[in-house]
Design a protein around this motif. Structure first.
Motif, PDB file in Angstrom:
ATOM      1  N   LEU A  23       0.841  -1.251   0.248  1.00  0.00           N
ATOM      2  CA  LEU A  23      -0.102  -0.186   0.123  1.00  0.00           C
ATOM      3  C   LEU A  23       1.251   1.490   0.046  1.00  0.00           C
ATOM      4  CD1 LEU A  23      -2.818  -0.953   2.663  1.00  0.00           C
ATOM      5  CD2 LEU A  23      -2.878  -0.190   0.301  1.00  0.00           C
ATOM      6  N   LEU A  24       2.024   1.089   0.570  1.00  0.00           N
ATOM      7  CA  LEU A  24       3.281   2.390   0.850  1.00  0.00           C
ATOM      8  C   LEU A  24       3.331   2.790  -0.785  1.00  0.00           C
ATOM      9  CD1 LEU A  24       4.944   2.374   3.790  1.00  0.00           C
ATOM     10  CD2 LEU A  24       3.643   4.557   3.568  1.00  0.00           C
ATOM     11  N   PHE A  27       0.844   4.030  -2.996  1.00  0.00           N
ATOM     12  CA  PHE A  27       1.259   5.812  -2.713  1.00  0.00           C
ATOM     13  C   PHE A  27       1.891   6.506  -3.181  1.00  0.00           C
ATOM     14  CE2 PHE A  27       2.326   8.626   0.843  1.00  0.00           C
ATOM     15  CZ  PHE A  27       0.817   9.627   0.176  1.00  0.00           C
ATOM     16  N   PHE A  28       3.031   5.961  -2.797  1.00  0.00           N
ATOM     17  CA  PHE A  28       3.897   6.835  -3.823  1.00  0.00           C
ATOM     18  C   PHE A  28       4.307   6.916  -5.307  1.00  0.00           C
ATOM     19  CE2 PHE A  28       5.878   6.148   0.868  1.00  0.00           C
ATOM     20  CZ  PHE A  28       6.361   7.296   1.262  1.00  0.00           C
ATOM     21  N   ILE A  30       1.969   6.975  -7.261  1.00  0.00           N
ATOM     22  CA  ILE A  30       0.660   8.091  -7.340  1.00  0.00           C
ATOM     23  C   ILE A  30       1.401   9.402  -7.107  1.00  0.00           C
ATOM     24  CG2 ILE A  30      -1.796   9.598  -6.724  1.00  0.00           C
ATOM     25  CD1 ILE A  30      -2.900   5.557  -6.365  1.00  0.00           C
ATOM     26  N   LEU A  31       2.061   9.669  -5.835  1.00  0.00           N
ATOM     27  CA  LEU A  31       2.620  10.546  -5.787  1.00  0.00           C
ATOM     28  C   LEU A  31       3.394  11.090  -6.671  1.00  0.00           C
ATOM     29  CD1 LEU A  31       3.119  11.638  -2.228  1.00  0.00           C
ATOM     30  CD2 LEU A  31       1.958  12.651  -3.695  1.00  0.00           C
TER      31      LEU A  31
END
Lengths: 142, 140
Positions: A23-24, A27-28, A30-31
Motif C-alpha cells: 500500500l505504501l 501511494f508513493f 501515485i504521488l
C-alpha cells in the motif's frame, strides 16, 4: 493470595508487513506520477550524437495535442517564465530553478516534432531568460 | 484392501500473494524509470548586449528552404556556406575572445509554422559548425 497479571501480547502481526509495504508503494507511485511526464505522448524529433542530461530538475513538454506541461502538470505557456524563475520572489519562492548554480539548472525540453515554431519558440526563450540550461530530448537518428 | 491416494495440495500459499505483487511493482517501476532522456544540450544566451555582434550572420528558417543573409538555399548549400563564414570569423586576427564569440553569433528567425524537427535540424547544424544561436522573434 497474589494474582499474577496476565501478559498482553501486543506484537504487530508480521504477516501484514507485505500488505503495508504494498500500500505504501502504491501511494508513493501515485504521488510520483503527478510530477512525472512519462504519461505524455510526445513524438520525438531525430538527431545524431545524443548525450544524457547531467541533471533532471525540470521538464517542459509540448505533447502531440500541442498542450504545454511543466513537470507533467498543464501550464499556461505565458506563466512558464515566472514558474521557472521569479527574481522578485522571496526566499523559497523564486521558482523551480530558484538560485541553483550554473550546471544544475538543466531544463529538459520534450517537444512533439510537429509542433509549430509559434508554440515552442516562446518556451525556449522563456527558459533562456530564466537562466535555464536547455536539453532537447530527442531520438537517435537511424 | 484399497489404499486411498493422498490428495496433493497444489495451491500456492495465499500469504505470498502480497510479496509477489510487491516484487512485480518493483519490476515495473524499474522498467518505467529507464525511459530514455537522451538529447542535445543547447546554449541560447540571454540577450546580453555586450556580446551581440553589430553584424551577425542572419538565418531565416522556412518550411521548405533556408535563407542565409537573405540568400535562398537548401540545407547542403547552407551548411557549406555557413561553415566558410564561421571559419572566417574565427580566423580574424587581433580580436578579443569576446569579439570573436560575438562574430560567431547566428541570428535565427523562424517562420511561425516551421515544425520543431526542422528547427532542431537547422539549429543543430549551426551549433555543430561552432555558431552560437540567438533567437529573433517579433515582440508582440
Amino acid at each position: 493470595m497474589i494474582l499474577q497479571r496476565r501478559k498482553m501480547n501486543a506484537d504487530v502481526p508480521s504477516m501484514a508487513m507485505g500488505d503495508i509495504a504494498f500500500l505504501l508503494l502504491i501511494f508513493f507511485i501515485i504521488l510520483a506520477r503527478v510530477s512525472d511526464d512519462s504519461h505524455l505522448k510526445v513524438n520525438k524529433a531525430e538527431a545524431e550524437e545524443l548525450v544524457k542530461p547531467q541533471h533532471k530538475r525540470v521538464s517542459v513538454a509540448i505533447d502531440n495535442k500541442k498542450i504545454t506541461y511543466l513537470n507533467g502538470v498543464r501550464i499556461n505557456p505565458d506563466d512558464l517564465g515566472l514558474a521557472l524563475y521569479n527574481p522578485d520572489g522571496g526566499p523559497g519562492a523564486r521558482g523551480i530553478l530558484g538560485d541553483f548554480p550554473p550546471g544544475e539548472r538543466t531544463v529538459l525540453l520534450k517537444i512533439d516534432k510537429d509542433t509549430p515554431a509559434y508554440l515552442f519558440e516562446p518556451l525556449i526563450q522563456a527558459v533562456a531568460k530564466a537562466g535555464g540550461e536547455l536539453h532537447h530530448v530527442l531520438e537517435e537518428k537511424k | 484392501m484399497k489404499l486411498r491416494r493422498q490428495s496433493l495440495l497444489t495451491e500456492p500459499p495465499a500469504s505470498a500473494a502480497s510479496d509477489i505483487a510487491f516484487i512485480l511493482i518493483i519490476f515495473f517501476l524499474v522498467c518505467a524509470s529507464v525511459q530514455e532522456e537522451d538529447g542535445r544540450p543547447q546554449e541560447i544566451p540571454n540577450s546580453d548586449k555586450q556580446h551581440q555582434s553589430k553584424n551577425p550572420i542572419r538565418v531565416n528558417i522556412e518550411r521548405d528552404h533556408l535563407k542565409l543573409n537573405g540568400e535562398v538555399m537548401g540545407i547542403a548549400q547552407f551548411t557549406s556556406k555557413l561553415k566558410k563564414r564561421l571559419d572566417a570569423a574565427s580566423d580574424a586576427e587581433g580580436k578579443t575572445s569576446e569579439a570573436l564569440a560575438a562574430e560567431r553569433t547566428v541570428a535565427v528567425r523562424c517562420s511561425p509554422t516551421v515544425p520543431y524537427d526542422r528547427w532542431m535540424e537547422v539549429t543543430a547544424t549551426i551549433e555543430d559548425l561552432g555558431g552560437t544561436i540567438a533567437l529573433m522573434r517579433k515582440v508582440e
